[in-house]
Design a protein around this motif. Structure first.
Motif, PDB file in Angstrom:
ATOM      1  N   PHE A 160      -0.961   1.652  13.157  1.00  0.00           N
ATOM      2  CA  PHE A 160      -0.820   2.345  11.883  1.00  0.00           C
ATOM      3  C   PHE A 160      -1.937   3.370  11.654  1.00  0.00           C
ATOM      4  O   PHE A 160      -2.314   3.648  10.517  1.00  0.00           O
ATOM      5  CB  PHE A 160      -0.785   1.329  10.736  1.00  0.00           C
ATOM      6  N   ASN A 193      -2.075   6.405  11.499  1.00  0.00           N
ATOM      7  CA  ASN A 193      -1.777   7.569  10.657  1.00  0.00           C
ATOM      8  C   ASN A 193      -1.276   7.174   9.266  1.00  0.00           C
ATOM      9  O   ASN A 193      -0.739   8.004   8.541  1.00  0.00           O
ATOM     10  CB  ASN A 193      -0.747   8.469  11.352  1.00  0.00           C
ATOM     11  N   LYS A 194      -1.458   5.916   8.895  1.00  0.00           N
ATOM     12  CA  LYS A 194      -1.016   5.404   7.592  1.00  0.00           C
ATOM     13  C   LYS A 194      -2.237   4.919   6.816  1.00  0.00           C
ATOM     14  O   LYS A 194      -2.663   3.768   6.946  1.00  0.00           O
ATOM     15  CB  LYS A 194      -0.024   4.248   7.764  1.00  0.00           C
ATOM     16  N   ALA A 246      -5.646   8.046   1.004  1.00  0.00           N
ATOM     17  CA  ALA A 246      -4.260   7.806   0.602  1.00  0.00           C
ATOM     18  C   ALA A 246      -4.038   8.043  -0.884  1.00  0.00           C
ATOM     19  O   ALA A 246      -2.914   8.016  -1.351  1.00  0.00           O
ATOM     20  CB  ALA A 246      -3.862   6.373   0.953  1.00  0.00           C
TER      21      ALA A 246
END
Length: 87
Positions: A24, A26-27, A64
């Motif tokens: 993950f 890129n999250k 984020a």
């Protein structure tokens, strides 16, 4: 997490975190969550790792746009451990 620790499978838990951090990558929100729990895992084992992963968690949640006051408080509690007498 407690089940892994109580059955002495901490190596498997570390592999889980590392595998999912890569998966993950890129999250940001997921990474923030993984890093937070990785920091929590290290809380009674390695205070330097707690600080490293708590700070990474904060950075990922900020990227984020999910760095809420609840998340901030939880991370600050982990980071605050670096000033405790046991460190």
């Amino acid at each position: 997490m407690d089940n892994y620790l109580s059955t002495d499978k901490s190596d498997e838990l570390i592999l889980f975190f590392n595998r999912n951090i890569e998966k993950f990558s890129n999250k940001n929100e997921i990474l923030g969550n993984l890093y937070f729990h990785f920091a929590y895992f290290y809380n009674s084992i390695d205070k330097e790792a707690v600080l490293k992963y708590a700070k990474l968690s904060r950075e990922e949640f900020q990227k984020a746009g999910k760095y809420t006051s609840e998340i901030q408080n939880a991370i600050e509690q982990l980071i605050g451990n670096e000033n405790s007498p046991n460190n």
